[in-house]
Design an enzyme around this catalytic site. Structure first.
Site, PDB file in Angstrom:
ATOM      1  N   GLY A   1      25.982 -22.843  19.692  1.00 16.59           N
ATOM      2  CA  GLY A   1      24.761 -22.809  18.894  1.00 16.59           C
ATOM      3  C   GLY A   1      25.144 -22.364  17.494  1.00 16.59           C
TER       4      GLY A   1
ATOM      5  N   SER B   1      25.808 -19.088  15.383  1.00 19.12           N
ATOM      6  CA  SER B   1      26.104 -17.709  15.774  1.00 19.12           C
ATOM      7  C   SER B   1      25.185 -16.664  15.149  1.00 19.12           C
ATOM      8  CB  SER B   1      27.569 -17.366  15.505  1.00 19.12           C
ATOM      9  OG  SER B   1      27.922 -17.633  14.175  1.00 19.12           O
TER      10      SER B   1
ATOM     11  N   CYS C   1      32.244 -21.600  21.847  1.00 17.92           N
ATOM     12  CA  CYS C   1      31.931 -21.758  20.427  1.00 17.92           C
ATOM     13  C   CYS C   1      31.156 -20.540  19.906  1.00 17.92           C
ATOM     14  CB  CYS C   1      31.203 -23.081  20.206  1.00 17.92           C
ATOM     15  SG  CYS C   1      31.276 -23.692  18.515  1.00 17.92           S
TER      16      CYS C   1
ATOM     17  N   ARG D   1      34.666 -18.366  11.877  1.00 19.95           N
ATOM     18  CA  ARG D   1      33.636 -19.378  12.129  1.00 19.95           C
ATOM     19  C   ARG D   1      33.943 -20.652  11.346  1.00 19.95           C
ATOM     20  NH1 ARG D   1      27.794 -16.938  11.327  1.00 19.95           N
ATOM     21  NH2 ARG D   1      28.516 -16.809   9.184  1.00 19.95           N
TER      22      ARG D   1
ATOM     23  N   HIS E   1      33.800 -27.196  23.659  1.00  9.45           N
ATOM     24  CA  HIS E   1      32.622 -27.340  24.522  1.00  9.45           C
ATOM     25  C   HIS E   1      32.964 -28.107  25.804  1.00  9.45           C
ATOM     26  CE1 HIS E   1      29.548 -26.038  21.552  1.00  9.45           C
ATOM     27  NE2 HIS E   1      30.456 -26.462  20.681  1.00  9.45           N
TER      28      HIS E   1
ATOM     29  N   GLU F   1      31.239 -28.318  28.436  1.00 10.51           N
ATOM     30  CA  GLU F   1      30.015 -28.876  29.016  1.00 10.51           C
ATOM     31  C   GLU F   1      29.675 -30.262  28.460  1.00 10.51           C
ATOM     32  OE1 GLU F   1      28.650 -27.065  25.206  1.00 10.51           O
ATOM     33  OE2 GLU F   1      30.175 -26.582  26.697  1.00 10.51           O
TER      34      GLU F   1
END
Length: 193
Positions: A48, A50, A79, A106, A172, A174
């Site tokens: 998302g 941060s 992430c 980041r 990621h 997912e």
């Protein structure tokens, strides 16, 4: 022994983590409050943004709940979830949970348009150690403390690491149909608590 894994549902790609867990047949559910965290053996913090993520954690009481849960429960952060769990953010100026002794940067690989996929070698995975890494505005692990070990690399970069009960990655998993990293978290971390 049945294991229950929660997925933090405040922001980010939580639905895809739930899909990965359901594909593995793991009991799972969305967590949005400290009360929903209580029955969990493990919790996944998705990607998302941060800063927004940490602000939402504080507004909902989840920041303190996660700090407490992180002393006994298994945590996985991808992430922005990794950034939230880290000890230090380089040039970040944001408060984190400090549950894994890593410093991160980041958006280390660039902006959204610089997102990419590439091979990640994860030696902890059974069989073929190669995993397709999806890097979206990805952070970078800059340094690790002595209790943290590298589990995955993309070229020379460490992109996956863990300590006793916290697993983090800059990519990621997912966003692929490969559930081996989720399975590793469930079996090797949450299932051994």
């Amino acid at each position: 022994m049945a294991v229950t894994i929660g997925v933090l549902g405040l922001q980010g790609d939580f639905a895809l983590h739930l899909r990965s867990l359901r594909n593995l047949g793991v009991e799972s559910g969305m967590v949005r409050s400290p009360e929903e965290l209580n029955p969990c053996d493990g919790l996944i913090l998705p990607g998302g943004e941060s800063t927004t993520f940490i602000n939402l954690l504080k507004k909902t009481g989840m920041f303190e709940a996660l700090a407490s849960f992180g002393k006994k429960g298994a945590l996985m952060g991808t992430c922005a979830g990794m950034i939230t769990l880290s000890k230090t953010v380089v040039r970040g100026g944001i408060e984190t949970l400090g549950l894994i002794d890593i410093s991160v940067e980041r958006n280390a690989y660039g902006r959204q348009v610089d997102s990419f996929t590439g091979p990640v070698v994860v030696d902890a995975l059974p069989g073929d150690p190669e995993f397709e890494g999806v890097f979206i505005r990805a952070p970078k692990i800059c340094s690790m403390g002595g209790d943290v070990r590298a589990l995955g690399r993309a070229g020379k970069d460490i992109v996956m690491a863990r300590n006793r009960n916290v697993l983090v990655m800059t990519f990621h998993p997912e966003l692929t149909d490969d559930t081996r990293i989720h399975n590793y978290f469930v079996k090797e971390m949450a299932g051994k608590r």
